[in-house]
Design a protein around this motif. Structure first.
Motif, PDB file in Angstrom:
ATOM      1  N   TYR A   1       8.840  -6.683   1.418  1.00  0.00           N
ATOM      2  CA  TYR A   1       8.426  -6.138   0.305  1.00  0.00           C
ATOM      3  C   TYR A   1       8.851  -4.955   0.067  1.00  0.00           C
ATOM      4  O   TYR A   1       9.542  -4.176   0.849  1.00  0.00           O
ATOM      5  N   MET A   2       9.165  -4.786  -1.291  1.00  0.00           N
ATOM      6  CA  MET A   2       9.827  -3.453  -1.896  1.00  0.00           C
ATOM      7  C   MET A   2       9.273  -3.000  -2.653  1.00  0.00           C
ATOM      8  O   MET A   2       8.469  -3.604  -3.845  1.00  0.00           O
ATOM      9  N   VAL A   3       8.973  -1.308  -2.761  1.00  0.00           N
ATOM     10  CA  VAL A   3       8.173  -0.677  -3.618  1.00  0.00           C
ATOM     11  C   VAL A   3       8.971   0.495  -4.213  1.00  0.00           C
ATOM     12  O   VAL A   3       9.716   0.900  -3.232  1.00  0.00           O
ATOM     13  N   GLN A   4       8.985   0.831  -5.253  1.00  0.00           N
ATOM     14  CA  GLN A   4       9.715   2.046  -5.631  1.00  0.00           C
ATOM     15  C   GLN A   4       8.904   3.428  -5.336  1.00  0.00           C
ATOM     16  O   GLN A   4       7.657   3.362  -5.386  1.00  0.00           O
ATOM     17  N   THR A   5       9.642   4.122  -4.830  1.00  0.00           N
ATOM     18  CA  THR A   5       8.974   5.459  -4.647  1.00  0.00           C
ATOM     19  C   THR A   5       9.970   6.887  -5.131  1.00  0.00           C
ATOM     20  O   THR A   5      10.998   6.621  -5.428  1.00  0.00           O
ATOM     21  N   LEU A   6       9.423   7.880  -4.778  1.00  0.00           N
ATOM     22  CA  LEU A   6      10.140   9.018  -4.961  1.00  0.00           C
ATOM     23  C   LEU A   6      10.317   9.907  -3.569  1.00  0.00           C
ATOM     24  O   LEU A   6       9.544   9.729  -2.725  1.00  0.00           O
ATOM     25  N   TYR A   7      11.494  10.289  -3.193  1.00  0.00           N
ATOM     26  CA  TYR A   7      11.454  11.028  -1.916  1.00  0.00           C
ATOM     27  C   TYR A   7      12.399  12.444  -2.233  1.00  0.00           C
ATOM     28  O   TYR A   7      13.443  12.206  -2.695  1.00  0.00           O
ATOM     29  N   GLN A   8      11.924  13.739  -2.152  1.00  0.00           N
ATOM     30  CA  GLN A   8      12.509  14.619  -2.318  1.00  0.00           C
ATOM     31  C   GLN A   8      12.963  14.890  -3.969  1.00  0.00           C
ATOM     32  O   GLN A   8      14.053  15.230  -4.392  1.00  0.00           O
ATOM     33  N   GLY A   9      11.921  14.303  -4.654  1.00  0.00           N
ATOM     34  CA  GLY A   9      12.132  14.330  -6.224  1.00  0.00           C
ATOM     35  C   GLY A   9      13.373  13.285  -6.835  1.00  0.00           C
ATOM     36  O   GLY A   9      13.695  13.206  -7.877  1.00  0.00           O
ATOM     37  N   LYS A  10      13.789  12.442  -5.681  1.00  0.00           N
ATOM     38  CA  LYS A  10      14.778  11.133  -6.225  1.00  0.00           C
ATOM     39  C   LYS A  10      14.284   9.958  -6.023  1.00  0.00           C
ATOM     40  O   LYS A  10      13.532   9.661  -5.183  1.00  0.00           O
TER      41      LYS A  10
ATOM     42  N   SER B   1      18.096   5.339  -1.169  1.00  0.00           N
ATOM     43  CA  SER B   1      18.206   5.948  -2.242  1.00  0.00           C
ATOM     44  C   SER B   1      18.270   4.904  -3.432  1.00  0.00           C
ATOM     45  O   SER B   1      18.602   3.597  -2.775  1.00  0.00           O
ATOM     46  N   ALA B   2      18.088   4.966  -4.611  1.00  0.00           N
ATOM     47  CA  ALA B   2      18.454   4.008  -5.685  1.00  0.00           C
ATOM     48  C   ALA B   2      19.408   3.140  -5.704  1.00  0.00           C
ATOM     49  O   ALA B   2      19.650   2.122  -5.830  1.00  0.00           O
ATOM     50  N   ASP B   3      20.663   3.963  -5.029  1.00  0.00           N
ATOM     51  CA  ASP B   3      21.871   3.591  -5.253  1.00  0.00           C
ATOM     52  C   ASP B   3      22.679   2.859  -3.797  1.00  0.00           C
ATOM     53  O   ASP B   3      23.454   2.627  -3.554  1.00  0.00           O
TER      54      ASP B   3
ATOM     55  N   CYS C   1      13.743   6.439  -4.888  1.00  0.00           N
ATOM     56  CA  CYS C   1      14.012   5.631  -3.778  1.00  0.00           C
ATOM     57  C   CYS C   1      13.360   4.054  -3.772  1.00  0.00           C
ATOM     58  O   CYS C   1      12.365   4.047  -4.466  1.00  0.00           O
ATOM     59  N   ILE C   2      13.856   3.558  -2.718  1.00  0.00           N
ATOM     60  CA  ILE C   2      12.976   2.116  -2.444  1.00  0.00           C
ATOM     61  C   ILE C   2      12.500   2.154  -0.991  1.00  0.00           C
ATOM     62  O   ILE C   2      13.533   2.310  -0.045  1.00  0.00           O
ATOM     63  N   LEU C   3      11.360   1.743  -0.800  1.00  0.00           N
ATOM     64  CA  LEU C   3      10.515   1.723   0.436  1.00  0.00           C
ATOM     65  C   LEU C   3      10.853   0.343   0.581  1.00  0.00           C
ATOM     66  O   LEU C   3       9.972  -0.467  -0.200  1.00  0.00           O
ATOM     67  N   SER C   4      11.196  -0.167   1.837  1.00  0.00           N
ATOM     68  CA  SER C   4      10.925  -1.769   2.063  1.00  0.00           C
ATOM     69  C   SER C   4      10.647  -1.925   3.294  1.00  0.00           C
ATOM     70  O   SER C   4      10.639  -1.249   4.227  1.00  0.00           O
TER      71      SER C   4
END
Lengths: 129, 172
Positions: A83-92, A26-28, A94-97
């Motif tokens: 490598y880090m990219v921003q995404t959404l998961y279930q509308g929230k 999650s972003a936090d 998130c960061i995929l790395s």
């Protein structure tokens, strides 16, 4: 077909070879899903916290300095990349790395990671077996 | 001259507010939506960065860092070249008071280092007990640190801290 995060890790590994870790937080900084290769041992919660901090700082830099929308951050080391990219998961947000194996192909890593980030925005993953 | 001041303390102690209040420009903010109940909607995961000029020569870089220990990577980053430290403690919040020991150790606070402890959330309750507990903790570290009760939303409170840090630096 029920897709699990483990499936996604295996799929990514088949394309990029010997990746060490794939992590969705999650972003936090709370770990949602994390997969590591057998030989790589570390605390996935630490990776989540680090990637959320670095992504937040990268976003701030992109906005304040270049006045552009953040896309990704890459940390290069002498053996591989994070490598880090921003995404959404279930509308929230998130960061995929991804932590690569040795001698990664940066272009491919970026391409497949963005593709996966895009997929996650509308996906619902099953619990890992 | 440029100097680096860090603001640290538990979640919701007022770090982001104090940096916003002091900075001469809109601070760089790295707040994100909190996914767990932490008593507020947003939380800092990177650094809140602002700046304030003291007189014509002294520029203070204000670094608000996340309160949760899992973000200690950011603490390491801010610790390098640090001139002064402001530790915010939430009044009557045991977790926040107990975190003080960890922060004093992590930032290696020694006698003479510009460091202030600021107790926040004192509007509706006396801070006497919290201050006594803080005094007991800092006694163990053999340092004498000023302890203030402040309202991070008020600029006078925030400025009092800045002037105290400068005074400590000038007298040591």
């Amino acid at each position: 077909m029920n897709i699990t995060f483990k499936h996604l890790f295996k799929n990514m590994d088949s394309k990029l070879h010997n990746i060490k870790a794939l992590n969705l937080t999650s972003a936090d900084g709370f770990t949602l899903f994390s997969e590591l290769c057998n030989e790589f041992k570390f605390d996935s919660n630490k990776l989540s916290a680090v990637t959320s901090s670095i992504t937040a700082l990268s976003q701030a830099a992109a906005k304040q300095i270049i006045k552009s929308k953040f896309q990704s951050t890459c940390i290069e080391t002498d053996t591989g990349v994070i490598y880090m990219v921003q995404t959404l998961y279930q509308g929230k947000k998130c960061i995929l790395s991804l932590i690569s194996g040795d001698d990664p192909n940066l272009g491919q890593t970026r391409y497949y990671l963005f593709k996966l980030a895009n997929y996650l925005e509308t996906a619902t993953l099953s619990a890992d077996e | 001259m440029h100097r680096k001041v860090a603001f640290i303390g538990s979640v919701g102690s007022g770090k982001t507010t104090i940096v916003e209040n002091l900075s001469g420009f809109a601070p760089i903010n790295t707040d994100v939506e909190a996914t767990e109940n932490i008593g507020k909607k947003m939380t800092t995961v990177g650094i809140d960065f602002g700046q304030i000029m003291i007189g014509e020569d002294l520029s203070l870089g204000l670094y608000g860092v996340p309160g949760q220990r899992k973000f200690s990577m950011v603490w390491e980053f801010v610790k390098t070249g640090l001139w002064a430290l402001v530790i915010l403690v939430k009044n009557e919040n045991q977790e926040s008071i107990e975190e003080l020991s960890h922060l004093l150790s992590f930032f290696e606070v020694k006698e003479g280092m510009p460091c202030v402890i600021a107790v926040t959330h004192c509007e509706n309750a006396s801070a006497d007990t919290t201050i006594k507990q803080i005094e007991n903790i800092i006694k163990r570290y053999e340092v004498s640190l000023p302890i203030y009760t402040i309202d991070p939303r008020r600029k006078e409170s925030a400025m009092l801290i800045m002037h105290t840090l400068i005074a400590i630096d000038e007298t040591t």
